[in-house]
Design an enzyme around this catalytic site. Structure first.
Site, PDB file in Angstrom:
ATOM      1  N   HIS A  25       0.857  -1.187   0.000  1.00 26.64           N
ATOM      2  CA  HIS A  25       0.000   0.000   0.000  1.00 26.64           C
ATOM      3  C   HIS A  25       0.891   1.234   0.000  1.00 26.64           C
ATOM      4  CE1 HIS A  25      -3.846   2.037   1.833  1.00 26.64           C
ATOM      5  NE2 HIS A  25      -3.201   2.850   1.005  1.00 26.64           N
ATOM      6  N   HIS A  27       1.180   4.792  -2.503  1.00 31.51           N
ATOM      7  CA  HIS A  27       0.758   5.590  -3.671  1.00 31.51           C
ATOM      8  C   HIS A  27       2.013   6.277  -4.187  1.00 31.51           C
ATOM      9  CE1 HIS A  27      -3.562   5.258  -2.587  1.00 31.51           C
ATOM     10  NE2 HIS A  27      -3.051   5.138  -1.373  1.00 31.51           N
ATOM     11  N   HIS A 205      -9.581   0.624  -1.327  1.00 24.04           N
ATOM     12  CA  HIS A 205      -9.561   1.301  -0.034  1.00 24.04           C
ATOM     13  C   HIS A 205     -10.974   1.207   0.544  1.00 24.04           C
ATOM     14  CE1 HIS A 205      -5.796   2.978  -1.394  1.00 24.04           C
ATOM     15  NE2 HIS A 205      -5.697   3.844  -0.403  1.00 24.04           N
ATOM     16  N   GLU A 208     -11.266   3.202   5.901  1.00 27.73           N
ATOM     17  CA  GLU A 208     -10.211   4.105   6.388  1.00 27.73           C
ATOM     18  C   GLU A 208     -10.917   5.137   7.273  1.00 27.73           C
ATOM     19  OE1 GLU A 208      -8.312   6.430   3.300  1.00 27.73           O
ATOM     20  OE2 GLU A 208      -6.718   7.140   4.642  1.00 27.73           O
ATOM     21  N   ASP A 286       1.645   4.086   2.763  1.00 25.73           N
ATOM     22  CA  ASP A 286       0.579   4.880   2.129  1.00 25.73           C
ATOM     23  C   ASP A 286       1.168   6.041   1.313  1.00 25.73           C
ATOM     24  OD1 ASP A 286      -2.055   5.378   1.467  1.00 25.73           O
ATOM     25  OD2 ASP A 286      -2.639   6.198   3.409  1.00 25.73           O
ATOM     26  N   ASP A 287       1.525   7.140   1.977  1.00 24.42           N
ATOM     27  CA  ASP A 287       2.050   8.335   1.294  1.00 24.42           C
ATOM     28  C   ASP A 287       3.238   8.856   2.106  1.00 24.42           C
ATOM     29  OD1 ASP A 287      -0.211   8.806  -0.765  1.00 24.42           O
ATOM     30  OD2 ASP A 287      -1.279   8.562   1.132  1.00 24.42           O
TER      31      ASP A 287
HETATM   32  N1  ADE Z   1      -4.797   8.508  -2.047  1.00 23.75           N
HETATM   33  C1  ADE Z   1      -3.577   8.622  -1.528  1.00 23.75           C
HETATM   34  N2  ADE Z   1      -3.582   8.284  -0.233  1.00 23.75           N
HETATM   35  C2  ADE Z   1      -4.854   7.933   0.066  1.00 23.75           C
HETATM   36  C3  ADE Z   1      -5.500   7.486   1.248  1.00 23.75           C
HETATM   37  N3  ADE Z   1      -4.857   7.332   2.404  1.00 23.75           N
HETATM   38  N4  ADE Z   1      -6.830   7.246   1.179  1.00 23.75           N
HETATM   39  C4  ADE Z   1      -7.500   7.415   0.049  1.00 23.75           C
HETATM   40  N5  ADE Z   1      -6.934   7.832  -1.089  1.00 23.75           N
HETATM   41  C5  ADE Z   1      -5.620   8.086  -1.078  1.00 23.75           C
HETATM   42 ZN    ZN Z   2      -3.916   4.645   0.397  1.00 23.22          ZN
END
Ligand code: ADE
Ligand code: ZN
Length: 350
Positions: A25, A27, A205, A208, A286-287
Site C-alpha cells: 500500500h 501511492h 480502499h 479508512e 501509504d504516502d
Molecule cells: N490517495 C492517496 N492516499 C490515500 C488514502 N490514504 N486514502 C484514500 N486515497 C488516497
Molecule cells: Zn492509500
C-alpha cells in the site's frame, strides 16, 4: 522453521529494520518528496504556491483525509513527462530497498495526470521502466496497480480503463482510492466486474474513514482480494470473522492513520487488536512523503508506541505481507526463507 527463535527485546528495532518485507500500500504520488516537487517544478517550468520546501512542509498539517488529498493532488501537478514518473518511482524503489522491501505493489492515480493532459502512456511507461530498472539495480520486485479515483464517476473510470488497455501488460491490478465518505464501492460495481473479466487483481480502499458497510461492499460487490486500510472493520464483529475466515488481507498504514486523525495517537492504533483477531494485517506507508515516514519508520514507530507488539508480531506481519502479495508462489516462498534466516540471525547474535 517450526518454532520462532527467542529475540531479545532490545534487538527488536534492528530486526524490524532488517526483516525482508513486501509493501502493498504505497501511492507513488505520495512518495513525491517536497525537494523533488521543487526540482520538478523548476525542470518543467511549473509555478508553485509555496516559496520553498520548508513552506510546503509547513502546509502538511492534516485534519482528515480530504485535507490531505487537496495538497496531494496539487503536489502531483509537477509530474509531466515520462522521465518525471521514472525518477519518482526509481527514488521510491531505491529508498524501499534500503528498508529491505523485497516486493512493492505500487498504486498510481492516472486520472490525476490525464485530467491535466498527461497521457496514460507517459505515466505507465515511466513507472514501468523504473520497476524494471529497480529489479536489476536493487533486486526489488515491483508491480503496478492502477487506482480509480472514487470522487469521480464510474464513466470516468471506464474511460481510464479504456486508455490503459494497450498497457495492461504493465499493470497487475486495479484499486479504488481518494475521498471515501459518500463514495461507496457500489458506485464502481460495473467497472470492477470488467477489470476482473480482464484478469486484473482487485483491491479497494475501504474502512479508512468510511463505515464497515464499505468493507462489505468492497468484498461482496467489487470482490476485492485485499482491503486497503480496513481499520474500521473492528466495529463489526461479523465482518472481522469473515475477513479472518477468508484470509482477506488488510494493508494497514499506521502513520497515515495518525496523521489523518483516524486515531488520535499511534498508541491508540488498533493493529494489535486486528492481529489478535487473526486478520492478515500488514504494515505499509501509504504516502510516505506526506506522513513523515517510509515503511521501516512505520514499523519502528508503531512498535515503539504499542508495547503489546512483539517479535512474534513482527514475524506475522512480514509473513502476512508475502501471503498477501500478488507475486508468484516461488518468489513468495523465497522471501519467507529470507525472513526465517533473518530471525535466526537476530536470535543467534544476541
Ligand atoms: N490517495 C492517496 N492516499 C490515500 C488514502 N490514504 N486514502 C484514500 N486515497 C488516497
Ligand atoms: Zn492509500
Amino acid at each position: 522453521m517450526h518454532t520462532l527463535p527467542t529475540i531479545a527485546p532490545e534487538r527488536l528495532p534492528d530486526l524490524l529494520a532488517a526483516s525482508p518485507k513486501a509493501e502493498l500500500h504505497i501511492h507513488i504520488e505520495g512518495s513525491l518528496e517536497p525537494e523533488m516537487i521543487f526540482a520538478l517544478a523548476r525542470r518543467n517550468g511549473v509555478a508553485l504556491p509555496y516559496d520553498d520546501v520548508e513552506a510546503l512542509r509547513r502546509a502538511y498539517a492534516f485534519t482528515d483525509l480530504q485535507s490531505f488529498l487537496d495538497i496531494y493532488y496539487a503536489g502531483a501537478s509537477v509530474l509531466l513527462h515520462e522521465q518525471d514518473f521514472y525518477d519518482l518511482a526509481l527514488a521510491y524503489l531505491a529508498r524501499g530497498a534500503t528498508d529491505n522491501v523485497v516486493r512493492a505493489e505500487i498504486f498510481f492515480d492516472p486520472q490525476t495526470h490525464t485530467a491535466r493532459g498527461v497521457s496514460m502512456e507517459t505515466v505507465v511507461r515511466g513507472l514501468h521502466r523504473a520497476c524494471v530498472d529497480a529489479r536489476a539495480r536493487f533486486g526489488i520486485s515491483a508491480a503496478l496497480i492502477m487506482s480509480f479515483l472514487r470522487h469521480l464517476s464510474e464513466e470516468d473510470a471506464f474511460a481510464t480503463l479504456e486508455q490503459a488497455m494497450p498497457l495492461l501488460d504493465h499493470i497487475i491490478g486495479v484499486g479504488l482510492d481518494s475521498s471515501e465518505l459518500g463514495h461507496p464501492p457500489e458506485k464502481f460495481a460495473r467497472v470492477f466486474a470488467r477489470c476482473r473479466q480482464l484478469g486484473l487483481h482487485v483491491v479497494a480502499h475501504a474502512g479508512e474513514e468510511g463505515p464497515p458497510a464499505y468493507i462489505w461492499g468492497a468484498l461482496d460487490v467489487l470482490h476485492a482480494e485485499r482491503i486497503d486500510h480496513g481499520v474500521q472493520a473492528v466495529h463489526d464483529a461479523a465482518l472481522v470473522r469473515r475477513l479472518a475466515a477468508e484470509r482477506i488481507p488488510l494493508t494497514v498504514c499506521p502513520l497515515s492513520n495518525q496523521k489523518l486523525c483516524v486515531f488520535p495517537e499511534l498508541a491508540q492504533h488498533n493493529l494489535p487488536q486486528l492481529l489478535a483477531a487473526g486478520l492478515v494485517a500488514t504494515v505499509n506507508s501509504d504516502d510516505p512523503a506526506y506522513f513523515g515516514g517510509y515503511i521501516n519508520d512505520n514499523f519502528r514507530q508503531t512498535f515503539a508506541a504499542l508495547p503489546a507488539l512483539t517479535a512474534q508480531h513482527a514475524w506475522q506481519l512480514a509473513r502476512n505481507s508475502f501471503e498477501a502479495s500478488f507475486a508468484a508462489e516461488a518468489e513468495r516462498q523465497a522471501w519467507q526463507q529470507r525472513l526465517e534466516a533473518c530471525f535466526e540471525q537476530h536470535a543467534q547474535r544476541g
